[in-house]
Design an enzyme around this catalytic site. Structure first.
Site, PDB file in Angstrom:
ATOM      1  N   ALA A  20      71.402  31.766  55.207  1.00 11.83           N
ATOM      2  CA  ALA A  20      72.106  31.061  56.275  1.00 11.83           C
ATOM      3  C   ALA A  20      73.573  31.432  56.271  1.00 11.83           C
ATOM      4  O   ALA A  20      74.143  31.756  55.225  1.00 11.83           O
ATOM      5  CB  ALA A  20      71.956  29.551  56.096  1.00 11.83           C
ATOM      6  N   ASP A  22      76.683  29.567  56.336  1.00 16.68           N
ATOM      7  CA  ASP A  22      77.099  28.185  56.098  1.00 16.68           C
ATOM      8  C   ASP A  22      78.448  27.937  56.758  1.00 16.68           C
ATOM      9  O   ASP A  22      79.427  28.640  56.477  1.00 16.68           O
ATOM     10  CB  ASP A  22      77.194  27.901  54.604  1.00 16.68           C
ATOM     11  CG  ASP A  22      75.830  27.733  53.955  1.00 16.68           C
ATOM     12  OD1 ASP A  22      74.859  27.461  54.681  1.00 16.68           O
ATOM     13  OD2 ASP A  22      75.738  27.879  52.726  1.00 16.68           O
ATOM     14  N   ARG A  98      69.790  32.166  60.524  1.00 17.17           N
ATOM     15  CA  ARG A  98      70.139  30.793  60.893  1.00 17.17           C
ATOM     16  C   ARG A  98      71.571  30.428  60.490  1.00 17.17           C
ATOM     17  O   ARG A  98      72.216  31.116  59.691  1.00 17.17           O
ATOM     18  CB  ARG A  98      69.173  29.809  60.237  1.00 17.17           C
ATOM     19  CG  ARG A  98      69.280  29.792  58.718  1.00 17.17           C
ATOM     20  CD  ARG A  98      68.392  28.755  58.093  1.00 17.17           C
ATOM     21  NE  ARG A  98      68.452  28.862  56.629  1.00 17.17           N
ATOM     22  CZ  ARG A  98      68.295  27.851  55.802  1.00 17.17           C
ATOM     23  NH1 ARG A  98      68.075  26.636  56.275  1.00 17.17           N
ATOM     24  NH2 ARG A  98      68.356  28.035  54.500  1.00 17.17           N
ATOM     25  N   SER A 100      73.755  26.947  58.966  1.00 19.16           N
ATOM     26  CA  SER A 100      73.742  25.593  58.418  1.00 19.16           C
ATOM     27  C   SER A 100      75.135  25.010  58.635  1.00 19.16           C
ATOM     28  O   SER A 100      76.140  25.692  58.395  1.00 19.16           O
ATOM     29  CB  SER A 100      73.399  25.591  56.926  1.00 19.16           C
ATOM     30  OG  SER A 100      72.033  25.881  56.733  1.00 19.16           O
ATOM     31  N   LYS A 192      62.667  24.557  38.666  1.00 20.72           N
ATOM     32  CA  LYS A 192      63.718  23.549  38.806  1.00 20.72           C
ATOM     33  C   LYS A 192      63.379  22.712  40.031  1.00 20.72           C
ATOM     34  O   LYS A 192      63.147  23.250  41.121  1.00 20.72           O
ATOM     35  CB  LYS A 192      65.081  24.223  38.946  1.00 20.72           C
ATOM     36  CG  LYS A 192      66.252  23.237  39.033  1.00 20.72           C
ATOM     37  CD  LYS A 192      66.573  22.933  40.470  1.00 20.72           C
ATOM     38  CE  LYS A 192      67.714  21.931  40.602  1.00 20.72           C
ATOM     39  NZ  LYS A 192      67.910  21.522  42.022  1.00 20.72           N
ATOM     40  N   GLY A 233      70.735  14.464  39.729  1.00 14.81           N
ATOM     41  CA  GLY A 233      72.031  14.236  40.358  1.00 14.81           C
ATOM     42  C   GLY A 233      73.008  13.587  39.396  1.00 14.81           C
ATOM     43  O   GLY A 233      73.215  14.082  38.281  1.00 14.81           O
ATOM     44  N   GLY A 236      71.984  13.025  35.553  1.00 13.00           N
ATOM     45  CA  GLY A 236      71.707  14.068  34.577  1.00 13.00           C
ATOM     46  C   GLY A 236      70.484  14.878  34.917  1.00 13.00           C
ATOM     47  O   GLY A 236      70.250  15.242  36.084  1.00 13.00           O
ATOM     48  N   ASP A 263      71.962  24.787  43.337  1.00 14.32           N
ATOM     49  CA  ASP A 263      71.992  26.243  43.178  1.00 14.32           C
ATOM     50  C   ASP A 263      72.900  26.638  42.016  1.00 14.32           C
ATOM     51  O   ASP A 263      72.593  27.574  41.267  1.00 14.32           O
ATOM     52  CB  ASP A 263      72.489  26.910  44.468  1.00 14.32           C
ATOM     53  CG  ASP A 263      71.571  26.648  45.648  1.00 14.32           C
ATOM     54  OD1 ASP A 263      70.351  26.517  45.438  1.00 14.32           O
ATOM     55  OD2 ASP A 263      72.075  26.567  46.784  1.00 14.32           O
ATOM     56  N   THR A 296      84.500  21.818  44.624  1.00 13.48           N
ATOM     57  CA  THR A 296      84.816  22.890  45.549  1.00 13.48           C
ATOM     58  C   THR A 296      84.570  22.460  46.989  1.00 13.48           C
ATOM     59  O   THR A 296      83.729  21.605  47.252  1.00 13.48           O
ATOM     60  CB  THR A 296      83.968  24.136  45.253  1.00 13.48           C
ATOM     61  OG1 THR A 296      82.588  23.836  45.508  1.00 13.48           O
ATOM     62  CG2 THR A 296      84.126  24.574  43.815  1.00 13.48           C
TER      63      THR A 296
END
Length: 320
Positions: A20, A22, A98, A100, A192, A233, A236, A263, A296
């Protein structure tokens, strides 16, 4: 076929089937119907595997990002990757890559994320992605397949990726959801997942930690993955292998943009494993990178110094 800077052996090869462009901006208040006057716009190359490659490179690994891209958006994604000196192989497609779109509401700190479905890939384009992945993976230390599958790509596509990695003897790290996750039956080294994604796999609510660990071990016992890392989140993460269950605490952080935090976690875990680190230490680095990503703007990559500083704050895991 574009292959800027794609020479030599990459430690980490990433596959992004639904990249994408972004776009991130800010506005004081999000209101329906009104024209919303936004701030300056930020553009980043995005999609799971591309984000992983960008952050892994910041952390010092040699990377190669493999992805399909088309149209002006695809051209801008590849241009931005070139500017960032991230090696890649682009498979040209007819359809438009695409977008985002993320809007930060400055008055409340809330974030609104609009994720479009992506282009239709033809069967030959899908096959070419697998062919290019096979070539790149032959000399790789790890393959990371990350992100959603675009419309029209069969739900068992990531299983085909896993089969290729098994044939080549390359560990596959997978981070996806929906049909692409549910149709995995074997061949994944490390999966993951969020709790929601674990729930999709086993079809249960998973309200408690014991239930979450049980679901992770169920996937391992069925041979779908050797290792499961469940991200929680701000709470942990969980790590499950055939013989162990470990719980990791999060690093206390001020709230920030969560775009790409997962990511970043995958990227850091993979980098650490490529260094020969044990699993638990690798997950600690992953938690540090996910935390650093909160510092960031938009989908900008985190700083290596922040990841290394936060790594020292991630406690050793607890055996469960």
């Amino acid at each position: 076929m574009e292959t800027p800077a794609a020479t030599g052996r990459a430690q980490i090869v990433t596959l992004t089937m639904n990249p994408a462009l972004d776009i991130t901006t800010s506005v004081g208040v999000v209101r329906p119907t009104d024209k919303l006057r936004c701030s300056a716009t930020r553009y980043d190359p995005g999609g799971g595997g591309i984000n992983v490659a960008r952050i892994a490179r910041v952390l010092g690994a040699s990377v190669l990002a493999v992805f399909p891209a088309g149209g002006s958006h695809g051209g801008l994604v590849t241009s931005l990757l070139s500017d960032a000196e991230v090696p890649f192989v682009r498979i040209p497609i007819e359809a438009q890559t695409r977008e985002s779109f993320t809007v930060n509401e400055t008055s409340t700190g809330q974030q609104y994320r609009f994720v479009l479905p992506g282009p239709q890939l033809t069967v030959p384009e899908q096959e070419q992605c697998l062919d290019q992945l096979r070539v790149a993976a032959e000399t790789a230390g790890f393959v990371v397949a990350s992100g959603s599958l675009p419309p029209g790509v069969p739900a068992d596509y990531y299983q085909r990726v896993a089969d290729i990695c098994q044939q080549l003897g390359v560990p596959l790290i997978l981070d996806t959801s929906g049909g692409g996750l549910q149709h995995i039956s074997s061949g994944v080294f490390l999966l993951k997942a969020s709790v929601r994604e674990l729930r999709e796999c086993v079809g249960r609510r998973l309200a408690t930690e014991p239930e979450q660990f049980a679901a992770a071990h169920e996937l391992i016992d069925r041979g779908r993955a050797q290792v499961v890392v469940a991200s929680l989140g701000p709470y942990g993460a969980l790590l499950a292998t055939r013989h162990t269950s470990q719980r990791f605490s999060a690093v206390p952080m001020r709230s920030g943009s969560g775009v790409g935090a997962g990511d970043a976690m995958v990227a850091a875990i993979t980098v650490a494993l490529s260094r020969g680190w044990p699993l638990a230490k690798s997950v600690r680095l992953g938690i540090a990178a996910g935390s650093a990503k909160l510092m960031t703007p938009g989908t900008a990559v985190c700083e290596r110094a922040d990841v290394e500083r936060l790594f020292d704050l991630v406690a050793e895991p607890l055996d469960v």
